[in-house]
Design a protein around this motif. Structure first.
Motif, PDB file in Angstrom:
ATOM      1  N   ALA A 107     -23.009   3.216 -10.757  1.00 34.99           N
ATOM      2  CA  ALA A 107     -22.771   2.319  -9.621  1.00 34.99           C
ATOM      3  C   ALA A 107     -23.971   2.206  -8.689  1.00 34.99           C
ATOM      4  O   ALA A 107     -24.048   1.272  -7.884  1.00 34.99           O
ATOM      5  N   LEU A 110     -25.794  -1.092  -8.445  1.00 31.58           N
ATOM      6  CA  LEU A 110     -24.885  -2.137  -7.961  1.00 31.58           C
ATOM      7  C   LEU A 110     -24.720  -2.038  -6.453  1.00 31.58           C
ATOM      8  O   LEU A 110     -24.701  -3.039  -5.745  1.00 31.58           O
ATOM      9  N   ARG A 111     -24.608  -0.797  -5.977  1.00 25.28           N
ATOM     10  CA  ARG A 111     -24.416  -0.604  -4.533  1.00 25.28           C
ATOM     11  C   ARG A 111     -25.645  -1.073  -3.775  1.00 25.28           C
ATOM     12  O   ARG A 111     -25.530  -1.661  -2.703  1.00 25.28           O
ATOM     13  N   ASN A 113     -27.494  -3.458  -4.631  1.00 19.52           N
ATOM     14  CA  ASN A 113     -27.523  -4.922  -4.693  1.00 19.52           C
ATOM     15  C   ASN A 113     -26.596  -5.600  -3.707  1.00 19.52           C
ATOM     16  O   ASN A 113     -26.627  -6.805  -3.551  1.00 19.52           O
ATOM     17  N   SER A 115     -22.520  -5.440  -1.498  1.00 16.21           N
ATOM     18  CA  SER A 115     -21.211  -4.811  -1.410  1.00 16.21           C
ATOM     19  C   SER A 115     -20.292  -5.313  -2.520  1.00 16.21           C
ATOM     20  O   SER A 115     -20.210  -6.510  -2.784  1.00 16.21           O
ATOM     21  N   TYR A 116     -19.666  -4.396  -3.176  1.00 14.71           N
ATOM     22  CA  TYR A 116     -18.660  -4.712  -4.178  1.00 14.71           C
ATOM     23  C   TYR A 116     -17.324  -4.192  -3.682  1.00 14.71           C
ATOM     24  O   TYR A 116     -17.267  -3.115  -3.086  1.00 14.71           O
ATOM     25  N   LYS A 117     -16.265  -4.907  -3.954  1.00 18.60           N
ATOM     26  CA  LYS A 117     -14.935  -4.349  -3.691  1.00 18.60           C
ATOM     27  C   LYS A 117     -14.745  -3.176  -4.645  1.00 18.60           C
ATOM     28  O   LYS A 117     -15.257  -3.183  -5.760  1.00 18.60           O
ATOM     29  N   LYS A 118     -13.947  -2.191  -4.194  1.00 15.89           N
ATOM     30  CA  LYS A 118     -13.801  -0.954  -4.944  1.00 15.89           C
ATOM     31  C   LYS A 118     -13.376  -1.187  -6.406  1.00 15.89           C
ATOM     32  O   LYS A 118     -13.952  -0.621  -7.331  1.00 15.89           O
ATOM     33  N   LYS A 120     -13.627  -3.909  -8.183  1.00 18.73           N
ATOM     34  CA  LYS A 120     -14.657  -4.662  -8.904  1.00 18.73           C
ATOM     35  C   LYS A 120     -15.760  -3.719  -9.378  1.00 18.73           C
ATOM     36  O   LYS A 120     -16.257  -3.808 -10.506  1.00 18.73           O
ATOM     37  N   LEU A 121     -16.123  -2.778  -8.503  1.00 20.39           N
ATOM     38  CA  LEU A 121     -17.140  -1.788  -8.841  1.00 20.39           C
ATOM     39  C   LEU A 121     -16.690  -0.967 -10.052  1.00 20.39           C
ATOM     40  O   LEU A 121     -17.435  -0.788 -11.012  1.00 20.39           O
ATOM     41  N   VAL A 124     -17.028  -2.967 -13.235  1.00 18.92           N
ATOM     42  CA  VAL A 124     -18.398  -3.107 -13.755  1.00 18.92           C
ATOM     43  C   VAL A 124     -18.902  -1.779 -14.328  1.00 18.92           C
ATOM     44  O   VAL A 124     -19.583  -1.750 -15.357  1.00 18.92           O
TER      45      VAL A 124
END
Ligand SMILES: Nc1ncnc2c1ncn2[C@@H]1O[C@H](COP(=O)(O)OP(=O)(O)OP(=O)(O)O)[C@@H](O)[C@H]1O
Ligand SMILES: [Mg+2]
Length: 258
Positions: A107, A110-111, A113, A115-118, A120-121, A124
């Protein structure tokens, strides 16, 4: 997603030392290109010019052009950090972030890059671990440290981390040299799958590996110690290993030097 790389007139220096000289080649999307050649001929240096990591080394300097499709990675207005996101890299020694869990290792990029919803993270991360053929081995211990995995698993974790941010190109510098034969085959299989989605360049000292995984092979060499490395030839892998155009290539792959 996968992009073509067009390199022209590329030279790289460490201070006054020219490590590679005037390299031009094209790397096709959705294919694997292997870089081979004796130690010190500049394979790693060249690889690092393809995602602007070479210039991070003190004294590191690059001349020439690298186009990703139509975009010159060395144009003035290009952000090197963005380039390194687009062109991912996997190193010789698996280098998971040691204090982070398996989940957080994947992760991490991604972090950065955004904010992702939990959920969604988590989605991925799972997709990336599946993509790296590691999911089944780690799904029950995602919160354990990445450093607790075997070497081959750690390398697949690093591949999962690299593909999580959806790069367009994946550079791999001797990704199997610290691995046992079984893990090596697992990574080679994985490379075969990943090339459906990415443009892949792999440096290897293992001729069987180059022959097994790559579509195209580039042979690099230096005229003499202290001289810069040059591209000697690039061709379909089958041709390089059966009927190369240059004698030095033949000598190298048949183990007569290097
Ligand atoms: N950080 C550095 N500072 C100065 N010179 C360097 C540095 N890294 C590499 N070089 C020099 O650049 C040249 C190319 O090195 P590079 O590591 O790219 O070769 P290589 O083909 O990857 O070799 P190997 O197969 O051993 O990994 C060599 O002469 C090397 O000594
Ligand atoms: Mg190297």
């Amino acid at each position: 997603m996968a992009k073509r790389i067009d390199i022209s007139g590329l030279s790289a220096y460490y201070g006054n030392h020219k490590a590679i000289d005037d390299i031009s080649m094209t790397v096709e999307p959705r294919s694997v290109t292997a870089f081979i050649g004796p130690s010190g001929c500049g394979k790693s240096t060249f690889l690092r010019t393809l995602n602007r990591m070479h210039e991070v080394t003190p004294g590191g300097r690059v001349e020439g052009k690298v186009l990703l499709d139509d975009e010159n990675l060395y144009a003035k207005d290009v952000d090197p950090v963005a380039v390194r996101r687009t062109v991912g890299m996997v190193f010789q020694r698996p280098n998971p972030f040691p204090t982070m869990s398996i989940f957080d290792n994947v992760a991490a990029g991604l972090r950065l890059n955004g904010s992702y919803k939990k959920n969604k993270l988590a989605e991925v991360v799972e997709k990336s671990l599946r993509g790296a053929n590691l999911w089944n081995e780690v799904k029950d211990r995602l919160n354990k440290p990445g450093s607790g995995l075997s070497g081959g698993q750690q390398q697949r974790l690093c591949i999962a981390r690299a593909i999580a941010v959806e790069p367009q190109v994946l550079l791999m510098d001797e990704p199997c040299s610290a691995l046992d034969p079984i893990s090596t085959l697992a990574i080679e299989d994985l490379i075969g799958e990943l090339k459906e989605r990415f443009t892949i360049v792999i440096v290897t000292h293992n001729m069987q590996q180059a022959a097994r995984v790559s579509d195209r092979t580039a042979f690099f060499n230096l005229a003499a110690i202290g001289q810069p490395g040059k591209l000697i030839e690039i061709d379909d892998t089958e041709r390089i290993f059966s009927n190369p155009s240059v004698q030095a290539t033949e000598d190298y792959i048949s183990g007569r030097f290097g």
